[in-house]
Design an enzyme around this catalytic site. Structure first.
Site, PDB file in Angstrom:
ATOM      1  CB  CYS A  34      -0.939  -0.032   1.207  1.00 44.28           C
ATOM      2  SG  CYS A  34      -1.853   1.497   1.478  1.00 44.28           S
ATOM      3  CB  CYS A  55       0.178   2.125   4.038  1.00 46.83           C
ATOM      4  SG  CYS A  55      -1.475   1.428   3.801  1.00 46.83           S
TER       5      CYS A  55
END
Length: 311
Positions: free
Chosen positions: A69, A72
């Protein structure tokens, strides 16, 4: 945390009962003496019960993330920096949703990054997605107010190790201009501008794998923005061969860390469609494979099933 104003009663919207299994709580105002907790720590399904106890002394911020991700990786350093600056008034717990499916399910992580908190053992929703640092600071200030109103006012002692870790953190290399523009756009929630920046980077250098990965990730974020999972699932159930409806649920599953579910949905759709209508589904599968990584066992398994459906 806009839907949880300071002073609001803590709500148990997230069911953490299956994760408790904890030892007897320590006296109020103390921290369990097994080992001194760090201000930033990795947490697993197995160690989560200790976190519930810690949240009775100091608010615990939980960062639900995954290695694949991109947003993230942009948000996590911001969370770590702000928590460290607060000097023990908050603790940050990092949860890899791929490695800890029980926690991912308990917190209903429909998309990541997702940030929640624990105050007195009760969950408090904060925000989803990569948000600007100033917004993180504002949300944490509200969280501290809410914690104080619920009697959670402890402070963890900042150890020399914590300070050393913060001071010795290596400086990240400067990003190429178009990558930096994309990151800034993602922080601002302007996914269209981020997509344009990554596309320009790929036009300049078709071998820029970081830009290719970033483009896939931000396209996914753009597609799931504003979607309601329950509505999307209902629409997909009502129209099993509706490509757009199935795409929506698969995107949300992948964004929430439910990788196998996303792949299975699209592979089932691919197998059910006439051969002349399969092209877009195959393209979407290949795009999602690229997000997770060709060496991931889930991708290898899904590629094998895709190949068997082609022949």
């Amino acid at each position: 945390m806009t839907d949880v104003p300071p002073g609001a009663a803590l709500r148990g919207a997230v069911d953490l009962s299956a994760l408790r299994n904890r030892p007897a709580p320590a006296p109020a105002g103390t921290v369990a003496a097994t080992s001194a907790p760090s201000l930033v720590m990795d947490v697993t399904d197995e160690t989560f019960p200790q976190l519930l106890e810690l949240s009775r002394t100091v608010p615990v911020v939980i960062d639900l993330w995954a290695e694949w991700c991109g947003p993230c990786k942009q948000l996590s350093p911001i969370l770590e920096r702000v928590v460290t600056e607060l000097g023990g008034r908050l603790v940050l717990a990092k949860v890899d949703v791929d490695a800890n499916p029980q926690l991912s399910q308990a917190f209903r992580a429909q998309s990541i990054p997702m940030v929640v908190a624990l105050v007195g053992g009760q969950p408090v929703p904060l925000f989803t997605g990569a948000v600007p640092e100033q917004q993180v600071r504002e949300v944490f200030a509200q969280l501290l107010q809410l914690a104080a109103q619920n009697g959670v006012t402890g402070t963890l002692e900042v150890t020399e190790d914590d300070e050393t870790t913060a001071d010795a953190e290596p400086v990240e290399p400067e990003l190429p201009p178009l990558h930096a523009e994309a990151f800034d756009a993602i922080e601002a929630g302007d996914y269209a501008r981020a997509i344009t920046a990554y596309e320009k980077a790929l036009a300049e250098n078709p071998r820029d794998e970081d830009a290719r990965a970033g483009l896939g990730q931000v396209k996914l974020l753009d597609r799931v923005q504003g979607l309601d999972l329950q509505e999307a699932r209902a629409a997909a159930a009502a129209a099993p061969l509706d490509v757009d409806a199935q795409f929506a649920v698969a995107d949300m599953d992948l964004a929430g860390g439910h990788v196998d579910d996303a792949f299975a949905r699209l592979l089932d759709l691919f197998g059910a469609l006439p051969s002349d209508e399969r092209g877009p589904v195959r393209e979407r599968l290949l795009e999602l494979f690229g997000l997770i990584g060709d060496t991931d066992p889930r991708v290898i398994s899904a590629r094998g099933r895709l190949a068997s459906l082609l022949f």
